[in-house]
Design a protein around this motif. Structure first.
Motif, PDB file in Angstrom:
ATOM      1  N   VAL A  74       0.866  -1.173   0.000  1.00 16.76           N
ATOM      2  CA  VAL A  74       0.000   0.000   0.000  1.00 16.76           C
ATOM      3  C   VAL A  74       0.898   1.217   0.000  1.00 16.76           C
ATOM      4  CG1 VAL A  74      -1.881   1.192   1.167  1.00 16.76           C
ATOM      5  CG2 VAL A  74      -1.697  -1.298   1.332  1.00 16.76           C
ATOM      6  N   GLU A  75       0.780   1.996  -1.058  1.00 15.67           N
ATOM      7  CA  GLU A  75       1.609   3.187  -1.213  1.00 15.67           C
ATOM      8  C   GLU A  75       0.700   4.404  -1.203  1.00 15.67           C
ATOM      9  OE1 GLU A  75       3.565   2.471  -4.935  1.00 15.67           O
ATOM     10  OE2 GLU A  75       4.385   0.560  -4.241  1.00 15.67           O
ATOM     11  N   PRO A  76       1.259   5.575  -1.040  1.00 18.87           N
ATOM     12  CA  PRO A  76       0.402   6.765  -1.090  1.00 18.87           C
ATOM     13  C   PRO A  76      -0.324   6.825  -2.441  1.00 18.87           C
ATOM     14  CG  PRO A  76       2.585   7.327  -0.288  1.00 18.87           C
ATOM     15  CD  PRO A  76       2.658   5.913  -0.762  1.00 18.87           C
ATOM     16  N   GLY A  77      -1.639   6.765  -2.415  1.00 21.75           N
ATOM     17  CA  GLY A  77      -2.417   6.895  -3.644  1.00 21.75           C
ATOM     18  C   GLY A  77      -2.672   5.619  -4.400  1.00 21.75           C
ATOM     19  N   SER A  78      -2.044   4.497  -4.016  1.00 20.29           N
ATOM     20  CA  SER A  78      -2.350   3.261  -4.735  1.00 20.29           C
ATOM     21  C   SER A  78      -2.048   1.998  -3.945  1.00 20.29           C
ATOM     22  CB  SER A  78      -1.658   3.223  -6.108  1.00 20.29           C
ATOM     23  OG  SER A  78      -0.264   3.148  -5.958  1.00 20.29           O
ATOM     24  N   MET A 118      -9.538  -9.315 -13.565  1.00 16.58           N
ATOM     25  CA  MET A 118      -8.379  -8.644 -12.959  1.00 16.58           C
ATOM     26  C   MET A 118      -7.995  -7.428 -13.792  1.00 16.58           C
ATOM     27  SD  MET A 118      -5.836 -11.803 -12.122  1.00 16.58           S
ATOM     28  CE  MET A 118      -6.631 -13.390 -11.985  1.00 16.58           C
ATOM     29  N   LYS A 119      -7.874  -7.651 -15.086  1.00 14.76           N
ATOM     30  CA  LYS A 119      -7.432  -6.577 -15.988  1.00 14.76           C
ATOM     31  C   LYS A 119      -8.399  -5.390 -15.940  1.00 14.76           C
ATOM     32  CE  LYS A 119      -5.586  -5.643 -20.460  1.00 14.76           C
ATOM     33  NZ  LYS A 119      -5.435  -6.023 -21.849  1.00 14.76           N
ATOM     34  N   ARG A 120      -9.689  -5.691 -15.890  1.00 12.32           N
ATOM     35  CA  ARG A 120     -10.719  -4.656 -15.879  1.00 12.32           C
ATOM     36  C   ARG A 120     -10.654  -3.821 -14.600  1.00 12.32           C
ATOM     37  NH1 ARG A 120     -15.122  -7.911 -16.372  1.00 12.32           N
ATOM     38  NH2 ARG A 120     -14.518  -8.376 -18.495  1.00 12.32           N
ATOM     39  N   ASP A 166      -5.580  -0.666 -12.674  1.00 12.05           N
ATOM     40  CA  ASP A 166      -5.154   0.435 -13.546  1.00 12.05           C
ATOM     41  C   ASP A 166      -3.894   0.055 -14.313  1.00 12.05           C
ATOM     42  OD1 ASP A 166      -7.131   2.500 -12.820  1.00 12.05           O
ATOM     43  OD2 ASP A 166      -6.281   2.204 -10.838  1.00 12.05           O
ATOM     44  N   GLU A 167      -3.085  -0.820 -13.682  1.00 12.89           N
ATOM     45  CA  GLU A 167      -1.923  -1.394 -14.390  1.00 12.89           C
ATOM     46  C   GLU A 167      -2.045  -2.892 -14.266  1.00 12.89           C
ATOM     47  OE1 GLU A 167       1.831  -0.216 -12.665  1.00 12.89           O
ATOM     48  OE2 GLU A 167       1.330   1.900 -12.905  1.00 12.89           O
ATOM     49  N   PHE A 168      -1.844  -3.601 -15.375  1.00 13.82           N
ATOM     50  CA  PHE A 168      -1.915  -5.060 -15.328  1.00 13.82           C
ATOM     51  C   PHE A 168      -0.821  -5.620 -16.230  1.00 13.82           C
ATOM     52  CE2 PHE A 168      -3.241  -9.124 -17.066  1.00 13.82           C
ATOM     53  CZ  PHE A 168      -3.676  -9.823 -15.960  1.00 13.82           C
ATOM     54  N   ALA A 169       0.076  -6.402 -15.653  1.00 12.32           N
ATOM     55  CA  ALA A 169       1.134  -7.019 -16.462  1.00 12.32           C
ATOM     56  C   ALA A 169       1.238  -8.486 -16.084  1.00 12.32           C
ATOM     57  CB  ALA A 169       2.462  -6.320 -16.211  1.00 12.32           C
ATOM     58  N   ILE A 170       1.283  -9.350 -17.087  1.00 17.12           N
ATOM     59  CA  ILE A 170       1.390 -10.785 -16.823  1.00 17.12           C
ATOM     60  C   ILE A 170       2.542 -11.354 -17.645  1.00 17.12           C
ATOM     61  CG2 ILE A 170      -0.439 -11.277 -18.556  1.00 17.12           C
ATOM     62  CD1 ILE A 170      -1.198 -13.731 -16.752  1.00 17.12           C
ATOM     63  N   GLN A 171       3.336 -12.201 -16.984  1.00 15.13           N
ATOM     64  CA  GLN A 171       4.463 -12.873 -17.638  1.00 15.13           C
ATOM     65  C   GLN A 171       4.380 -14.332 -17.246  1.00 15.13           C
ATOM     66  OE1 GLN A 171       7.412 -10.458 -15.485  1.00 15.13           O
ATOM     67  NE2 GLN A 171       8.652 -10.738 -17.325  1.00 15.13           N
ATOM     68  N   ARG A 182       3.855 -14.695 -13.334  1.00 17.57           N
ATOM     69  CA  ARG A 182       3.909 -13.510 -12.477  1.00 17.57           C
ATOM     70  C   ARG A 182       2.881 -12.503 -12.960  1.00 17.57           C
ATOM     71  NH1 ARG A 182       8.304 -12.233  -9.459  1.00 17.57           N
ATOM     72  NH2 ARG A 182       9.747 -13.962  -9.204  1.00 17.57           N
ATOM     73  N   ILE A 183       2.168 -11.923 -12.017  1.00 17.64           N
ATOM     74  CA  ILE A 183       1.184 -10.894 -12.360  1.00 17.64           C
ATOM     75  C   ILE A 183       1.424  -9.678 -11.474  1.00 17.64           C
ATOM     76  CG2 ILE A 183      -1.280 -10.291 -12.413  1.00 17.64           C
ATOM     77  CD1 ILE A 183      -1.902 -13.212 -13.004  1.00 17.64           C
ATOM     78  N   HIS A 184       1.464  -8.517 -12.092  1.00 19.79           N
ATOM     79  CA  HIS A 184       1.611  -7.252 -11.359  1.00 19.79           C
ATOM     80  C   HIS A 184       0.349  -6.417 -11.602  1.00 19.79           C
ATOM     81  CE1 HIS A 184       3.295  -3.331 -10.145  1.00 19.79           C
ATOM     82  NE2 HIS A 184       2.721  -2.881 -11.243  1.00 19.79           N
ATOM     83  N   MET A 185      -0.254  -5.956 -10.527  1.00 20.79           N
ATOM     84  CA  MET A 185      -1.447  -5.112 -10.672  1.00 20.79           C
ATOM     85  C   MET A 185      -1.346  -3.898  -9.762  1.00 20.79           C
ATOM     86  SD  MET A 185      -4.571  -7.895 -10.772  1.00 20.79           S
ATOM     87  CE  MET A 185      -3.901  -9.161  -9.674  1.00 20.79           C
ATOM     88  N   ARG A 186      -1.659  -2.739 -10.303  1.00 19.14           N
ATOM     89  CA  ARG A 186      -1.719  -1.524  -9.485  1.00 19.14           C
ATOM     90  C   ARG A 186      -3.124  -0.936  -9.580  1.00 19.14           C
ATOM     91  NH1 ARG A 186       1.887   2.201  -7.415  1.00 19.14           N
ATOM     92  NH2 ARG A 186       3.640   1.167  -8.435  1.00 19.14           N
ATOM     93  N   PHE A 187      -3.625  -0.523  -8.424  1.00 12.38           N
ATOM     94  CA  PHE A 187      -4.964   0.059  -8.329  1.00 12.38           C
ATOM     95  C   PHE A 187      -4.808   1.453  -7.761  1.00 12.38           C
ATOM     96  CE2 PHE A 187      -6.908  -4.132  -8.789  1.00 12.38           C
ATOM     97  CZ  PHE A 187      -5.869  -4.958  -8.374  1.00 12.38           C
TER      98      PHE A 187
END
Ligand SMILES: Nc1ncnc2c1ncn2[C@@H]1O[C@H](COP(=O)(O)OP(=O)(O)OP(=O)(O)O)[C@@H](O)[C@H]1O
Ligand SMILES: [Mg+2]
Lengths: 146, 111
Positions: A67-71, A115-117, A120-125, A133-138
């Motif tokens: 959990v970061e400031p704003g996301s 997940m993608k929907r 705000d950021e969605f990356a899958i490898q 690996r999946i990276h997601m930012r909200f």
């Protein structure tokens, strides 16, 4: 990333009895931090979908929450078997779920698209024999609150 | 409409003992595929389904639903009822089909 809250949740393959617990804990952490409920909802949908994919399709893995400031960020990694065709896996309705798992209501082929929907950021490898690996930012819409 | 009123309207039995049956039902949904329900789930929702296992309760909890109604005479296991009581989601059982329950709710203004 000073001040960021980081937690890690292990998810076991095949553990249907406890499936959803990691997502429940993530939701609890975000609630305690006072994250806006609309943002919690989006994270909850994505974390549930990714958690169930780890239970159903992977050999086990972890969900890291920060959990970061704003996301809010979810970083997910599993120990295999990997996804052979990512473009296919991302298609709505495409699923390799077994009949047994489908009887429980899984296997609509909507998890990755959900997940993608919601992110705000969605990356899958994915690498066969290694893992996915999946990276997601909200992001918080107001840019505040987290 | 409250959960209790929903039970009366549809002839359903509330099987959770400790969950507040006077909680408001704000909207409804009927589906048996969990990813669809996850995508459509809303706070205060009444969800009609034949899925009566642990994962159905997990979905309802994550979406802050009011209740899950098991249709077609499907029963919740004791362990599932206990989990729902811990989490504060009401569980109902009815012999009616999901179609009938949804129709009754829709007719009574739950959308
Ligand atoms: N972590 C993973 N490891 C290996 N394969 C995966 C993983 N996640 C997804 N997949 C593959 O991608 C497909 C699509 O995943 P998605 O979550 O969209 O649908 P699903 O899990 O099959 O069904 P639903 O999520 O709607 O219940 C899966 O059927 C599976 O073949
Ligand atoms: Mg899935």
């Amino acid at each position: 990333m000073s001040g960021a809250i980081c937690e890690s949740y292990a998810v076991e393959a095949g553990a249907f009895g406890t499936a959803g617990e990691a997502s429940g804990k993530i939701k609890g952490v975000l609630r305690k931090l006072g994250v806006p409920s609309a943002l919690i909802r989006r994270v909850a949908v994505a974390s549930y979908e990714v958690e169930l994919n780890l239970v159903i399709h992977s050999l086990g893995g972890t969900i890291d929450l920060s959990v970061e400031p704003g996301s809010v960020v979810l970083d997910v990694a599993d120990r295999g078997p990997g996804i052979p065709d990512l473009a296919l896996a991302m298609q709505e309705g495409w699923s390799t779920a077994s009949d047994e798992v489908r009887m429980l209501g899984f296997g609509a082929g909507m998890g990755l698209p959900n997940m993608k929907r919601n992110a705000d950021e969605f990356a899958i490898q994915s690498e066969m024999g290694v893992g996915t690996r999946i990276h997601m930012r909200f992001r918080s819409p107001e840019g505040t609150g987290t | 409409m409250t959960i209790r009123e929903l039970a009366d309207l549809t002839g359903a039995t509330i099987v959770t003992k400790t969950v507040d049956a006077d909680r408001e039902v704000k909207c409804g949904y009927a589906c048996d595929l969990l990813s669809w329900v996850m995508a459509r789930g809303r706070e205060g929702m009444a969800w009609v389904t034949v899925q009566a296992h642990m994962n159905a309760v997990a979905v309802a909890v994550l979406a802050d639903m009011s209740c899950v109604a098991a249709a077609e005479g499907v029963k919740f296991d004791e362990a599932v009822v206990q989990k729902a009581e811990e989490e504060g989601v009401a569980l109902l059982e009815t012999s009616k089909s999901a179609y009938e329950v949804a129709g009754l709710l829709y007719g009574a203004g739950v959308r």
